[in-house]
Design an enzyme around this catalytic site. Structure first.
Site, mmCIF file in Angstrom:
data_model
loop_
_atom_site.group_PDB
_atom_site.id
_atom_site.type_symbol
_atom_site.label_atom_id
_atom_site.label_comp_id
_atom_site.label_asym_id
_atom_site.label_seq_id
_atom_site.Cartn_x
_atom_site.Cartn_y
_atom_site.Cartn_z
ATOM 1 N N SER A 10 26.175 33.313 2.846
ATOM 2 C CA SER A 10 25.850 33.443 0.798
ATOM 3 C C SER A 10 24.749 32.853 0.688
ATOM 4 O O SER A 10 24.674 31.573 1.447
ATOM 5 C CB SER A 10 26.972 32.619 -0.122
ATOM 6 N N HIS A 34 24.797 38.293 1.134
ATOM 7 C CA HIS A 34 25.951 38.136 -0.171
ATOM 8 C C HIS A 34 24.890 37.022 -1.835
ATOM 9 O O HIS A 34 24.524 35.629 -1.060
ATOM 10 C CB HIS A 34 27.419 36.594 0.396
ATOM 11 N N ASP A 36 24.984 34.867 -5.161
ATOM 12 C CA ASP A 36 26.034 35.012 -5.974
ATOM 13 C C ASP A 36 25.449 34.237 -7.497
ATOM 14 O O ASP A 36 24.656 33.892 -7.312
ATOM 15 C CB ASP A 36 26.449 33.571 -5.639
ATOM 16 N N MET A 38 25.704 33.575 -10.861
ATOM 17 C CA MET A 38 26.389 32.669 -12.422
ATOM 18 C C MET A 38 25.924 32.347 -13.797
ATOM 19 O O MET A 38 25.233 32.140 -13.406
ATOM 20 C CB MET A 38 26.561 30.997 -11.713
ATOM 21 N N HIS A 67 27.559 39.179 -6.443
ATOM 22 C CA HIS A 67 28.550 38.635 -6.462
ATOM 23 C C HIS A 67 28.739 38.552 -7.996
ATOM 24 O O HIS A 67 27.906 37.255 -8.424
ATOM 25 C CB HIS A 67 29.223 37.570 -5.620
ATOM 26 N N MET A 69 29.641 36.579 -11.465
ATOM 27 C CA MET A 69 30.217 36.120 -11.425
ATOM 28 C C MET A 69 30.555 35.683 -13.331
ATOM 29 O O MET A 69 29.535 34.136 -13.563
ATOM 30 C CB MET A 69 30.298 34.482 -10.512
ATOM 31 N N MET A 138 39.017 35.771 -3.648
ATOM 32 C CA MET A 138 38.344 34.494 -3.765
ATOM 33 C C MET A 138 39.652 34.278 -3.652
ATOM 34 O O MET A 138 40.298 33.731 -3.923
ATOM 35 C CB MET A 138 38.014 34.270 -5.173
ATOM 36 N N ASP A 176 35.993 35.038 -0.498
ATOM 37 C CA ASP A 176 34.758 34.483 -0.234
ATOM 38 C C ASP A 176 35.175 32.915 -0.656
ATOM 39 O O ASP A 176 36.262 32.972 -1.552
ATOM 40 C CB ASP A 176 34.374 35.333 -1.819
HETATM 41 C C1 DX5 Z 1 31.421 30.429 -4.950
HETATM 42 C C2 DX5 Z 1 31.257 31.166 -4.245
HETATM 43 C C3 DX5 Z 1 30.770 31.915 -2.779
HETATM 44 C C4 DX5 Z 1 29.880 30.881 -2.210
HETATM 45 C C5 DX5 Z 1 31.004 30.411 -1.127
HETATM 46 O O1 DX5 Z 1 31.707 30.981 -6.161
HETATM 47 O O2 DX5 Z 1 31.340 32.884 -4.700
HETATM 48 O O3 DX5 Z 1 29.675 32.679 -2.510
HETATM 49 O O4 DX5 Z 1 28.691 30.583 -2.091
HETATM 50 O O5 DX5 Z 1 30.367 28.764 -0.511
HETATM 51 P P1 DX5 Z 1 31.517 28.025 0.680
HETATM 52 O O6 DX5 Z 1 31.247 29.049 2.043
HETATM 53 O O7 DX5 Z 1 30.593 27.083 1.162
HETATM 54 O O8 DX5 Z 1 32.800 28.059 0.283
HETATM 55 ZN ZN ZN Z 2 30.424 34.908 -4.052
#
Ligand code: DX5
Ligand code: ZN
Length: 222
Positions: A10, A34, A36, A38, A67, A69, A138, A176
């Protein structure tokens, strides 16, 4: 059962001043990256978005596992497809019509994923185990890297795995949050095949070697 085993590093835990250096550090060992996204609404944080994905797409051939969010994901599917995402995963909590979004993502020529928040009843994702290409369970509350794997996540993974297998689907089951050398074997044994790891990859000195180590650990008996 889809018994693929892959680590998806990620990028959230990468050094954003050296994005391509960090991406290159895992591209020999991993196929998936991956990403992310947000919005400060669905999750209390902000991260990367369309311009960053578009830029790194020029330099990397990895499978971009985006991903989202974000609230109102339907508004941005086309933009994330155009930016070069291969998989576009939205949260089941953020849509009244997940099936319509899955179809739209497919119409854009991309693979569709449905993610589920740890506080949402796991049954809410069951209707999509065949329609979607990926289900993302998640195992932390979304928004931040480096959190601990939540208790109960393993049972939730196993429940989705049972539904996917019951349907005879080859949908990818991804997990994740909080995946590291201590938790990965448990999550994989429960049926997760695409294991997202942020801090456990990019938080290490050699992210590629960390991914290889995680993969080996995933196969150990629990
Ligand atoms: C959190 C993200 C994850 C994050 C995971 O909201 O969706 O993808 O990067 O990080 P780790 O592996 O450090 O928990
Ligand atoms: Zn993620």
């Amino acid at each position: 059962m889809n018994n693929m085993l892959e680590i998806a590093p990620s990028l959230l835990s990468a050094d954003f001043g050296y994005l391509m250096r960090d991406i290159e550090s895992v591209e020999k060992e991993c196929r998936f990256l991956h990403l992310d996204v947000m919005d400060g609404h669905y999750v209390p944080n902000l991260s990367i978005g369309i311009p960053v994905i578009k830029s790194i797409r020029k330099y990397s051939k990895m499978i971009f596992d985006t991903h989202l969010m974000i609230t109102n994901p339907e508004k941005y599917l086309e933009a994330f497809a155009d930016a070069g995402s291969d998989y576009i995963t939205f949260h089941v909590e953020c849509s009244d019509k997940p099936s319509d979004l899955i179809s739209k993502i497919h119409d854009l020529g991309k693979k569709a994923g449905v993610a589920i928040h740890p506080d949402t009843p796991i049954e809410n994702v069951f209707p999509y185990v065949s329609e979607a290409d990926l289900i993302l369970v998640m195992s932390v509350r979304p928004g931040f890297g480096g959190q601990s794997y939540l208790e109960g996540s393993t049972e939730r993974i196993a429940a989705v795995r049972a539904k996917i297998d019951e349907a005879g689907a080859d949908t990818i089951l991804s997990v994740d949050g909080g995946i590291n050398l201590k938790t990965i074997a448990e999550a994989h044994a429960a049926g997760a095949s695409l294991l997202v790891a942020g801090s456990a990859c990019f938080g290490k000195e050699d992210p590629g070697a960390a991914a290889v180590e995680l993969k080996a650990k995933a196969c150990e008996s629990v």
